[in-house]
Design an enzyme around this catalytic site. Sequence first.
Site, PDB file in Angstrom:
ATOM      1  N   LYS A 163      19.991  -7.208   6.027  1.00 14.66           N
ATOM      2  CA  LYS A 163      20.766  -6.320   5.143  1.00 14.66           C
ATOM      3  C   LYS A 163      20.358  -4.859   5.345  1.00 14.66           C
ATOM      4  O   LYS A 163      21.206  -3.984   5.450  1.00 14.66           O
ATOM      5  CB  LYS A 163      20.554  -6.698   3.660  1.00 14.66           C
ATOM      6  CG  LYS A 163      21.014  -8.094   3.302  1.00 14.66           C
ATOM      7  CD  LYS A 163      20.950  -8.336   1.804  1.00 14.66           C
ATOM      8  CE  LYS A 163      19.538  -8.274   1.208  1.00 14.66           C
ATOM      9  NZ  LYS A 163      18.626  -9.332   1.693  1.00 14.66           N
TER      10      LYS A 163
ATOM     11  N   ARG B  30      10.018 -15.517  -2.399  1.00 16.59           N
ATOM     12  CA  ARG B  30      11.217 -14.664  -2.337  1.00 16.59           C
ATOM     13  C   ARG B  30      12.447 -15.499  -1.992  1.00 16.59           C
ATOM     14  O   ARG B  30      13.527 -15.281  -2.531  1.00 16.59           O
ATOM     15  CB  ARG B  30      11.009 -13.543  -1.308  1.00 16.59           C
ATOM     16  CG  ARG B  30      10.015 -12.494  -1.816  1.00 16.59           C
ATOM     17  CD  ARG B  30       9.478 -11.632  -0.699  1.00 16.59           C
ATOM     18  NE  ARG B  30      10.529 -10.892  -0.031  1.00 16.59           N
ATOM     19  CZ  ARG B  30      10.437 -10.471   1.235  1.00 16.59           C
ATOM     20  NH1 ARG B  30       9.357 -10.733   1.950  1.00 16.59           N
ATOM     21  NH2 ARG B  30      11.424  -9.792   1.760  1.00 16.59           N
TER      22      ARG B  30
ATOM     23  N   ARG C 150       5.356  -5.054   5.667  1.00 16.75           N
ATOM     24  CA  ARG C 150       5.473  -4.997   4.209  1.00 16.75           C
ATOM     25  C   ARG C 150       4.488  -5.968   3.576  1.00 16.75           C
ATOM     26  O   ARG C 150       4.278  -7.058   4.096  1.00 16.75           O
ATOM     27  CB  ARG C 150       6.905  -5.383   3.799  1.00 16.75           C
ATOM     28  CG  ARG C 150       7.826  -4.200   3.830  1.00 16.75           C
ATOM     29  CD  ARG C 150       9.252  -4.560   3.599  1.00 16.75           C
ATOM     30  NE  ARG C 150       9.483  -5.509   2.514  1.00 16.75           N
ATOM     31  CZ  ARG C 150      10.691  -5.825   2.065  1.00 16.75           C
ATOM     32  NH1 ARG C 150      11.760  -5.261   2.599  1.00 16.75           N
ATOM     33  NH2 ARG C 150      10.844  -6.693   1.100  1.00 16.75           N
TER      34      ARG C 150
ATOM     35  N   ARG D 206      21.312  -8.782  -7.572  1.00 15.99           N
ATOM     36  CA  ARG D 206      20.551  -9.952  -7.162  1.00 15.99           C
ATOM     37  C   ARG D 206      20.561 -11.047  -8.227  1.00 15.99           C
ATOM     38  O   ARG D 206      19.979 -12.111  -8.012  1.00 15.99           O
ATOM     39  CB  ARG D 206      19.098  -9.534  -6.925  1.00 15.99           C
ATOM     40  CG  ARG D 206      18.650  -9.644  -5.465  1.00 15.99           C
ATOM     41  CD  ARG D 206      17.280  -9.059  -5.416  1.00 15.99           C
ATOM     42  NE  ARG D 206      16.479  -9.374  -4.294  1.00 15.99           N
ATOM     43  CZ  ARG D 206      16.198  -8.516  -3.310  1.00 15.99           C
ATOM     44  NH1 ARG D 206      16.754  -7.336  -3.264  1.00 15.99           N
ATOM     45  NH2 ARG D 206      15.357  -8.864  -2.368  1.00 15.99           N
TER      46      ARG D 206
ATOM     47  N   ARG E 230       8.460  -8.816  11.024  1.00 18.15           N
ATOM     48  CA  ARG E 230       9.045  -7.518  10.651  1.00 18.15           C
ATOM     49  C   ARG E 230       7.988  -6.412  10.519  1.00 18.15           C
ATOM     50  O   ARG E 230       6.930  -6.602   9.945  1.00 18.15           O
ATOM     51  CB  ARG E 230       9.780  -7.660   9.313  1.00 18.15           C
ATOM     52  CG  ARG E 230      10.309  -6.342   8.791  1.00 18.15           C
ATOM     53  CD  ARG E 230      11.423  -6.525   7.824  1.00 18.15           C
ATOM     54  NE  ARG E 230      11.030  -7.151   6.574  1.00 18.15           N
ATOM     55  CZ  ARG E 230      11.893  -7.394   5.584  1.00 18.15           C
ATOM     56  NH1 ARG E 230      13.162  -7.096   5.728  1.00 18.15           N
ATOM     57  NH2 ARG E 230      11.478  -7.959   4.474  1.00 18.15           N
TER      58      ARG E 230
HETATM   59  P1  AMP Z   1      13.915  -6.040  -0.698  1.00 18.66           P
HETATM   60  O1  AMP Z   1      13.397  -4.804  -0.067  1.00 18.66           O
HETATM   61  O2  AMP Z   1      15.383  -5.971  -1.008  1.00 18.66           O
HETATM   62  O3  AMP Z   1      13.555  -7.284   0.086  1.00 18.66           O
HETATM   63  O4  AMP Z   1      13.196  -6.164  -2.122  1.00 18.66           O
HETATM   64  C1  AMP Z   1      11.780  -6.297  -2.210  1.00 18.66           C
HETATM   65  C2  AMP Z   1      11.411  -6.749  -3.592  1.00 18.66           C
HETATM   66  O5  AMP Z   1      11.830  -5.763  -4.552  1.00 18.66           O
HETATM   67  C3  AMP Z   1      12.060  -8.042  -4.064  1.00 18.66           C
HETATM   68  O6  AMP Z   1      11.364  -9.199  -3.624  1.00 18.66           O
HETATM   69  C4  AMP Z   1      12.002  -7.863  -5.588  1.00 18.66           C
HETATM   70  O7  AMP Z   1      10.688  -8.095  -6.073  1.00 18.66           O
HETATM   71  C5  AMP Z   1      12.284  -6.373  -5.751  1.00 18.66           C
HETATM   72  N1  AMP Z   1      13.736  -6.114  -5.870  1.00 18.66           N
HETATM   73  C6  AMP Z   1      14.531  -5.455  -4.984  1.00 18.66           C
HETATM   74  N2  AMP Z   1      15.791  -5.406  -5.403  1.00 18.66           N
HETATM   75  C7  AMP Z   1      15.821  -6.058  -6.602  1.00 18.66           C
HETATM   76  C8  AMP Z   1      16.842  -6.371  -7.531  1.00 18.66           C
HETATM   77  N3  AMP Z   1      18.122  -6.017  -7.311  1.00 18.66           N
HETATM   78  N4  AMP Z   1      16.496  -7.059  -8.643  1.00 18.66           N
HETATM   79  C9  AMP Z   1      15.227  -7.415  -8.885  1.00 18.66           C
HETATM   80  N5  AMP Z   1      14.213  -7.188  -8.044  1.00 18.66           N
HETATM   81  C10 AMP Z   1      14.493  -6.500  -6.897  1.00 18.66           C
END
Ligand code: AMP
Length: 242
Positions: A22, A186, A175, A97, A142
């Site tokens: 994404k 996740r 990360r 989400r 990654r």
């Molecule tokens: P990402 O970078 O999109 O993989 O997000 C990393 C982490 O941020 C996720 O595992 C969640 O802990 C938090 N996070 C990101 N976007 C959301 C969202 N829309 N709702 C809740 N938690 C989020």
Amino acid sequence: MVEKNSGKVGPIILLGPPGAGKGTQAKRIAEHYGIPQVSTGDLLRENIARGTALGRQAKEVMDRGELVSDDVVNEMVRERLGEEDCRRGFILDGYPRTPVQAGWLDGFLESKRAKGRAQCGPLIVIEMDVDYNNLIERLTGRLYCAHCGRIYNVITQPPRVDQLCDFDGTPLVARSDDRREVIAERLKAYEQQTRPLADYYAKQGQLVHVNADLDVDAVTSQVLRVIERSRGADMKSPSWSA
Ligand code: AMP
């Protein structure tokens, strides 16, 4: 043909599990159309880097692979979408989400339209379908550039110089939530809380699938085709060849 750098685009939602690509695709689409990528994960990581109260609160949750609370994330999104650069449209990466977030976003966009301030055209929801084994390979390999946010993979998308960003030479990092035990959490959160959104948008006739197992350029081609189709234009000269 609607000009790529003028007119309204989206809003576009990229749905898909962690590791679907994404972030990579959102950056390409954002650059192509000159609209911002709004990544809630990036916004949260920025808060962590700046040491804000929100960042401190979110870090613990993120390190466990769980989702940050809907209220916190919705408020962050409200602020970001109110900024000037979102007026022509925006691409949402990692948001919504949960069903609560999707409902909140519907209400937010509706209220903008009702006030005659529709910043954008019809909602485009793109689900990135990807094989489970590919997800694991992408997540465990990654690396990213903490300076410009570009994403690499040691196997499938290595940088030209080992461990350094191609664009600004910054040393790449992994990360903290790309560890195997956190990845499992996740993916669980995705299955339980985010996957149902595909149905939600499918019922509204807004969902389009792309095959995200293909290589990066081929996925971008598919995504651009979906967006151009929804903007009412045939894409006669795609920038990315499949
Ligand atoms: P990402 O970078 O999109 O993989 O997000 C990393 C982490 O941020 C996720 O595992 C969640 O802990 C938090 N996070 C990101 N976007 C959301 C969202 N829309 N709702 C809740 N938690 C989020």
